[in-house]
Design an enzyme around this catalytic site. Sequence first.
Site, short mmCIF file in Angstrom:
data_model
loop_
_atom_site.label_atom_id
_atom_site.label_comp_id
_atom_site.label_asym_id
_atom_site.label_seq_id
_atom_site.Cartn_x
_atom_site.Cartn_y
_atom_site.Cartn_z
N GLU B 60 -6.48 0.19 0.28
CA GLU B 60 -6.37 1.66 0.31
C GLU B 60 -7.05 2.34 -0.88
O GLU B 60 -7.60 3.43 -0.75
CB GLU B 60 -4.90 2.09 0.38
CG GLU B 60 -4.27 1.94 1.76
CD GLU B 60 -3.85 0.51 2.08
OE1 GLU B 60 -3.89 -0.35 1.17
OE2 GLU B 60 -3.48 0.24 3.24
N GLN B 82 -3.80 4.20 7.79
CA GLN B 82 -3.05 4.03 9.03
C GLN B 82 -1.72 4.78 9.02
O GLN B 82 -1.22 5.19 10.06
CB GLN B 82 -2.81 2.54 9.28
CG GLN B 82 -4.13 1.83 9.59
CD GLN B 82 -3.95 0.39 9.94
OE1 GLN B 82 -3.07 -0.27 9.41
NE2 GLN B 82 -4.78 -0.11 10.83
N PHE B 83 -1.16 4.93 7.84
CA PHE B 83 0.11 5.63 7.72
C PHE B 83 0.01 6.61 6.55
O PHE B 83 -0.47 6.24 5.47
CB PHE B 83 1.26 4.63 7.50
CG PHE B 83 1.53 3.78 8.71
CD1 PHE B 83 2.52 4.14 9.62
CD2 PHE B 83 0.76 2.65 8.96
CE1 PHE B 83 2.74 3.37 10.76
CE2 PHE B 83 0.98 1.89 10.10
CZ PHE B 83 1.97 2.24 11.00
N ALA B 84 0.48 7.82 6.78
CA ALA B 84 0.37 8.84 5.74
C ALA B 84 1.05 8.42 4.44
O ALA B 84 0.65 8.83 3.36
CB ALA B 84 0.97 10.16 6.24
N ASP B 85 2.06 7.55 4.57
CA ASP B 85 2.77 7.05 3.38
C ASP B 85 1.79 6.42 2.38
O ASP B 85 2.05 6.41 1.17
CB ASP B 85 3.79 5.99 3.79
CG ASP B 85 4.64 6.42 4.97
OD1 ASP B 85 5.83 6.63 4.78
OD2 ASP B 85 4.08 6.56 6.08
N PHE B 86 0.68 5.85 2.90
CA PHE B 86 -0.26 5.13 2.03
C PHE B 86 -1.04 6.08 1.11
O PHE B 86 -1.80 5.64 0.26
CB PHE B 86 -1.21 4.26 2.85
CG PHE B 86 -0.52 3.25 3.74
CD1 PHE B 86 0.83 2.97 3.60
CD2 PHE B 86 -1.23 2.59 4.73
CE1 PHE B 86 1.47 2.06 4.44
CE2 PHE B 86 -0.60 1.67 5.56
CZ PHE B 86 0.75 1.41 5.42
N HIS B 128 6.56 3.55 6.26
CA HIS B 128 5.67 3.87 7.38
C HIS B 128 6.20 5.04 8.19
O HIS B 128 5.94 5.13 9.38
CB HIS B 128 5.53 2.67 8.32
CG HIS B 128 4.83 1.49 7.74
ND1 HIS B 128 5.38 0.70 6.77
CD2 HIS B 128 3.62 0.95 8.01
CE1 HIS B 128 4.54 -0.29 6.46
NE2 HIS B 128 3.47 -0.16 7.19
#
Lengths: 315, 323
Positions: B60, B82-86, B128
């Site tokens: 990332e 893939q996930f906004a959390d990243f 996630h």
Amino acid sequence: MRNDVLADIFRKSLLTRVFEDRFVKLAMEGVVPPLLHPGAGQEVAQIAAIAALKDDDPVLYAHRGTGYMIARGVSMRAMLADCAGRAGGTNNGKGGIMHVVDTSKGIFGESGTLGGGLVISVGMGMAVKKKKTGQVVVHFFGDGGSNRGTFHESLNWAAVQKLPCVYICENNGWAVSVPVSESTAVENIADRAHGYGIPGVIVDGADPAAVMDAVRTAAERARSGQGPTLIEIKAIRLRGHYATDPQDYRADAAEVAKNDPLETLRARVISMGLMTEAEVETLLTECEAEVQQAVEEMQASPPLSPEAAFEDVMV
Amino acid sequence: MRTITYAKALNEALDESLQADEDVIIYGCDVGRWGGIFKITGGLQTKYGADRVFDSPISENVLVGAGVGAAVMGLRPVVELQFADFLITAGDEVFFKAGMWRFMHGGAFKVPMVLRLPSGETGAGPEHSACPEAYVMHSPGLLCCVPSTPADAKSLLKQAIQSDNPVMFFEHRRLYQQRGEIDDDAPLIPFGKAAIRREGRHVTIVAWQMMLNRALKAAETLAEEGIEVEIIDPRTLAPFDFDTILTSVKKTGACLVVEEGYRRLGVGAEIGARLFEEALPYLDRPFRRLAIPDVPISSIPALVNRIIPTVDQIVATVREMAA
């Protein structure tokens, strides 16, 4: 190696040393903040590396020293203005000495978080590859920065994509106050190149011809589409981490000072007959005058308006 | 007018942007051959080739950082995490590099990159599931889109790709299959212009994405009871269209923010603070928030549903405010 190239590396290295020593003095006097990380001991290698590149190859430099900028002819007055909060700097007072920028000379800046520029270099490499500009992106960083996770992510993906990038690690043995032996599991940073399937090359930072050869080979490899190279320059740090660092954590300073690459190069230039002792003294005087003029011009520039704090955030 | 899904709208925006500008590239984990884990980039690699739409390692930091570097050198990268959390995984690159590289180099660069951030609860656990847009709204140098309809998703994504500034683009996963009308001849929606999704005179509700859907449903129930809510969808959080909220609050005298982010210092906290600063004379009832209480989001639906604001909670809260 051509004699005129060697003489030019010496001249620029000497100018860098004089400039940075003056910067430290200005910091002691309170004219500029003590945020310069002096590159004394590393300037010969920095300038030799740049000499092996084309003038428009984009450079992301390491936080230590100004040899890269002096090599490319960035204005010393502008760099001082960046630090002193005066008009006419390269980054409008936003980044001080850490973020000197001059894209017209291929100087693309630096990350404040060490090792943070590695990721930027990958995207720059992707762009010049896609646009087929023939440029090579060169990223300098230190042994300390090489311990960031960004090193792994960047070298891996640059290698996967065979990007036109050259990675130059200046290993001076110290990350601030921590010796590399206590921070790094391998003896040579270049050994890590095996992990990315790319060449890893070690060169002596006191040998400008060896540095130039290594960088030229890496740049040719990158330009011909074969991907990145990791070059490790074995360097020495003659000064503290920052301009006024007393270095009381360090016992090797006096020993290291005996091997100053600039002194070695000076002796070589004289022994090869490229300059006489007297001519070197004259050159030193000229460098001091050039730096003095930059300081005076900086001091004659008006202070930045505090309103500049609001500028340059977005387009 | 035609009707398409939110997912299709995003895919069309990417497709048309790739078509229009050779400098647009798309990369991220699984976006190439597989078309993305949520299938938003489906078909694009086949159509435009692997040098413009390509897969990346699970890295990332370099995904986002390379986006900044590519943008600095004149490309318009559209990067998918893939996930906004990243967003937090790549925090240095999002907040310091995308947000500040231009500033700290005195405006020497433009950073025209888009980071696509699929957000919202999926039952995949605390790392996630979040809607972390408040982090972006809090941070200088970044634009922030939160489209709620297919038409807005397409328009704002095209606008984001054309923007010369870095854009954090939050797509809500629960909306991907939602259908909506789209006018292909409509001009692009400007950033910083909220939409009034329902007009009313008693209470102003600010909500976006999944919470907007719930607010609209709650409004129907409330209307049957004679309570007319006005619902504002901000569409972008940075820039933020506070004026539309202010105008509404002058009319209604009451404001509720419903958000899927965490409550403490969330988007609602910012809106509430601004109302306190600028609209106190017009508020005749206390400002209210519904948000995720400050606990992580678990992976079991019963536990998740316990903490995400519901239609019933919105109805109950507005009833209290209207009483």
